[in-house]
Write a protein that holds these residues in place. Structure first.
Motif, PDB file in Angstrom:
ATOM      1  N   ILE A   1       0.838  -1.186   0.000  1.00  0.00           N
ATOM      2  CA  ILE A   1       0.000   0.000   0.000  1.00  0.00           C
ATOM      3  C   ILE A   1       0.873   1.235   0.000  1.00  0.00           C
ATOM      4  O   ILE A   1       2.012   1.205   0.440  1.00  0.00           O
ATOM      5  N   ASP A   2       0.317   2.285  -0.470  1.00  0.00           N
ATOM      6  CA  ASP A   2       0.979   3.576  -0.524  1.00  0.00           C
ATOM      7  C   ASP A   2       1.237   4.066   0.903  1.00  0.00           C
ATOM      8  O   ASP A   2       0.453   3.801   1.816  1.00  0.00           O
ATOM      9  N   GLU A   3       2.331   4.781   1.092  1.00  0.00           N
ATOM     10  CA  GLU A   3       2.710   5.273   2.424  1.00  0.00           C
ATOM     11  C   GLU A   3       1.626   6.180   3.020  1.00  0.00           C
ATOM     12  O   GLU A   3       1.325   6.106   4.207  1.00  0.00           O
ATOM     13  N   ARG A   4       1.014   7.023   2.194  1.00  0.00           N
ATOM     14  CA  ARG A   4      -0.046   7.911   2.703  1.00  0.00           C
ATOM     15  C   ARG A   4      -1.283   7.119   3.093  1.00  0.00           C
ATOM     16  O   ARG A   4      -1.975   7.458   4.051  1.00  0.00           O
ATOM     17  N   ASP A   5      -1.571   6.057   2.365  1.00  0.00           N
ATOM     18  CA  ASP A   5      -2.707   5.210   2.737  1.00  0.00           C
ATOM     19  C   ASP A   5      -2.444   4.510   4.063  1.00  0.00           C
ATOM     20  O   ASP A   5      -3.338   4.384   4.896  1.00  0.00           O
ATOM     21  N   ARG A   6      -1.223   4.033   4.251  1.00  0.00           N
ATOM     22  CA  ARG A   6      -0.853   3.391   5.517  1.00  0.00           C
ATOM     23  C   ARG A   6      -0.998   4.389   6.661  1.00  0.00           C
ATOM     24  O   ARG A   6      -1.529   4.080   7.722  1.00  0.00           O
ATOM     25  N   GLU A   7      -0.528   5.613   6.415  1.00  0.00           N
ATOM     26  CA  GLU A   7      -0.643   6.666   7.424  1.00  0.00           C
ATOM     27  C   GLU A   7      -2.114   6.953   7.732  1.00  0.00           C
ATOM     28  O   GLU A   7      -2.492   7.065   8.904  1.00  0.00           O
ATOM     29  N   GLU A   8      -2.943   7.025   6.710  1.00  0.00           N
ATOM     30  CA  GLU A   8      -4.367   7.290   6.892  1.00  0.00           C
ATOM     31  C   GLU A   8      -5.031   6.170   7.693  1.00  0.00           C
ATOM     32  O   GLU A   8      -5.850   6.429   8.575  1.00  0.00           O
ATOM     33  N   GLN A   9      -4.675   4.931   7.411  1.00  0.00           N
ATOM     34  CA  GLN A   9      -5.228   3.801   8.157  1.00  0.00           C
ATOM     35  C   GLN A   9      -4.822   3.868   9.628  1.00  0.00           C
ATOM     36  O   GLN A   9      -5.633   3.618  10.513  1.00  0.00           O
ATOM     37  N   LEU A  10      -3.568   4.215   9.870  1.00  0.00           N
ATOM     38  CA  LEU A  10      -3.084   4.339  11.243  1.00  0.00           C
ATOM     39  C   LEU A  10      -3.817   5.467  11.970  1.00  0.00           C
ATOM     40  O   LEU A  10      -4.253   5.309  13.115  1.00  0.00           O
TER      41      LEU A  10
ATOM     42  N   GLY B   1       6.177  11.877  11.485  1.00  0.00           N
ATOM     43  CA  GLY B   1       6.847  12.848  12.343  1.00  0.00           C
ATOM     44  C   GLY B   1       5.882  13.329  13.415  1.00  0.00           C
ATOM     45  O   GLY B   1       4.681  13.439  13.182  1.00  0.00           O
ATOM     46  N   LEU B   2       6.407  13.605  14.609  1.00  0.00           N
ATOM     47  CA  LEU B   2       5.526  13.920  15.740  1.00  0.00           C
ATOM     48  C   LEU B   2       4.596  15.110  15.510  1.00  0.00           C
ATOM     49  O   LEU B   2       3.400  15.009  15.803  1.00  0.00           O
ATOM     50  N   PRO B   3       5.085  16.251  14.986  1.00  0.00           N
ATOM     51  CA  PRO B   3       4.144  17.356  14.765  1.00  0.00           C
ATOM     52  C   PRO B   3       3.049  16.986  13.756  1.00  0.00           C
ATOM     53  O   PRO B   3       1.875  17.298  13.965  1.00  0.00           O
ATOM     54  N   ARG B   4       3.431  16.302  12.695  1.00  0.00           N
ATOM     55  CA  ARG B   4       2.450  15.883  11.685  1.00  0.00           C
ATOM     56  C   ARG B   4       1.446  14.896  12.298  1.00  0.00           C
ATOM     57  O   ARG B   4       0.237  15.024  12.099  1.00  0.00           O
ATOM     58  N   PHE B   5       1.947  13.910  13.037  1.00  0.00           N
ATOM     59  CA  PHE B   5       1.092  12.911  13.676  1.00  0.00           C
ATOM     60  C   PHE B   5       0.100  13.595  14.613  1.00  0.00           C
ATOM     61  O   PHE B   5      -1.100  13.318  14.579  1.00  0.00           O
ATOM     62  N   ARG B   6       0.597  14.495  15.456  1.00  0.00           N
ATOM     63  CA  ARG B   6      -0.265  15.208  16.403  1.00  0.00           C
ATOM     64  C   ARG B   6      -1.328  16.025  15.663  1.00  0.00           C
ATOM     65  O   ARG B   6      -2.518  15.961  15.997  1.00  0.00           O
ATOM     66  N   ASP B   7      -0.912  16.772  14.643  1.00  0.00           N
ATOM     67  CA  ASP B   7      -1.849  17.638  13.931  1.00  0.00           C
ATOM     68  C   ASP B   7      -2.916  16.841  13.178  1.00  0.00           C
ATOM     69  O   ASP B   7      -4.106  17.159  13.247  1.00  0.00           O
ATOM     70  N   LEU B   8      -2.500  15.806  12.454  1.00  0.00           N
ATOM     71  CA  LEU B   8      -3.465  15.012  11.691  1.00  0.00           C
ATOM     72  C   LEU B   8      -4.416  14.248  12.614  1.00  0.00           C
ATOM     73  O   LEU B   8      -5.614  14.153  12.342  1.00  0.00           O
ATOM     74  N   LEU B   9      -3.889  13.726  13.698  1.00  0.00           N
ATOM     75  CA  LEU B   9      -4.733  13.002  14.636  1.00  0.00           C
ATOM     76  C   LEU B   9      -5.687  13.954  15.361  1.00  0.00           C
ATOM     77  O   LEU B   9      -6.843  13.615  15.605  1.00  0.00           O
ATOM     78  N   SER B  10      -5.226  15.151  15.668  1.00  0.00           N
ATOM     79  CA  SER B  10      -6.104  16.157  16.284  1.00  0.00           C
ATOM     80  C   SER B  10      -7.271  16.487  15.376  1.00  0.00           C
ATOM     81  O   SER B  10      -8.414  16.616  15.834  1.00  0.00           O
ATOM     82  N   VAL B  11      -6.991  16.628  14.095  1.00  0.00           N
ATOM     83  CA  VAL B  11      -8.068  16.902  13.124  1.00  0.00           C
ATOM     84  C   VAL B  11      -9.061  15.745  13.103  1.00  0.00           C
ATOM     85  O   VAL B  11     -10.270  15.952  13.144  1.00  0.00           O
ATOM     86  N   LYS B  12      -8.557  14.517  13.056  1.00  0.00           N
ATOM     87  CA  LYS B  12      -9.435  13.325  13.043  1.00  0.00           C
ATOM     88  C   LYS B  12     -10.310  13.287  14.299  1.00  0.00           C
ATOM     89  O   LYS B  12     -11.506  13.006  14.203  1.00  0.00           O
ATOM     90  N   LEU B  13      -9.720  13.548  15.443  1.00  0.00           N
ATOM     91  CA  LEU B  13     -10.473  13.494  16.688  1.00  0.00           C
ATOM     92  C   LEU B  13     -11.497  14.634  16.768  1.00  0.00           C
ATOM     93  O   LEU B  13     -12.602  14.454  17.277  1.00  0.00           O
TER      94      LEU B  13
END
Length: 136
Positions: free
Chosen positions: A37-46, A119-131
């Protein structure tokens, strides 16, 4: 028509021999049966999995792998101040996994090096948006 729908049996895509998972899915399996799978898809699934576990809406909160358990732990740590309830659910899920598999716990830096989490800032920001989106 998508590339996967045009593949009948084995085919070569981007120089690798692959077998379609199904006619409706563009994701492929390589000849060893590993999902590609594409890296962005893996990230989206996570991100989606972390958000579901954090919100308490996942049908199964147990991490399915060391990667997922470490990702839940990192997510819980970086979300504690902004999303304390969600962070505690993620940390509890990861702790349950590590109680059974203590040797699979890695430091945050190692999880980053292995690309188990963005990366931690990206992970935090994207997960914050999801939540935040899930709270609406």
């Amino acid at each position: 028509m998508s590339k996967a729908r045009t593949l009948a049996k084995d085919a070569t895509v981007f120089g690798e021999k692959v077998t379609p998972l199904c006619t409706k899915c563009w994701r492929q399996q390589n000849t060893e049966g590993q999902l590609k799978i594409d890296e962005r898809d893996r990230e989206e699934q996570l991100l989606e999995r972390c958000a579901q576990v954090g919100r308490g809406t996942a049908s199964c909160t147990s991490p399915s792998s060391p990667m997922e358990a470490n990702a839940f732990r990192v997510a819980g740590l970086i979300l504690r101040s902004k999303f304390p309830d969600e962070a505690s659910r993620l940390l509890a899920a990861s702790q349950d996994y590590f109680d059974i598999n203590p040797d699979e716990l890695v430091e945050t830096a190692e999880a980053l090096r292995r690309s188990w989490v963005p990366g931690l800032p990206r992970f935090r920001d994207l997960l914050s948006v999801k939540l935040t989106q899930g709270a609406r």
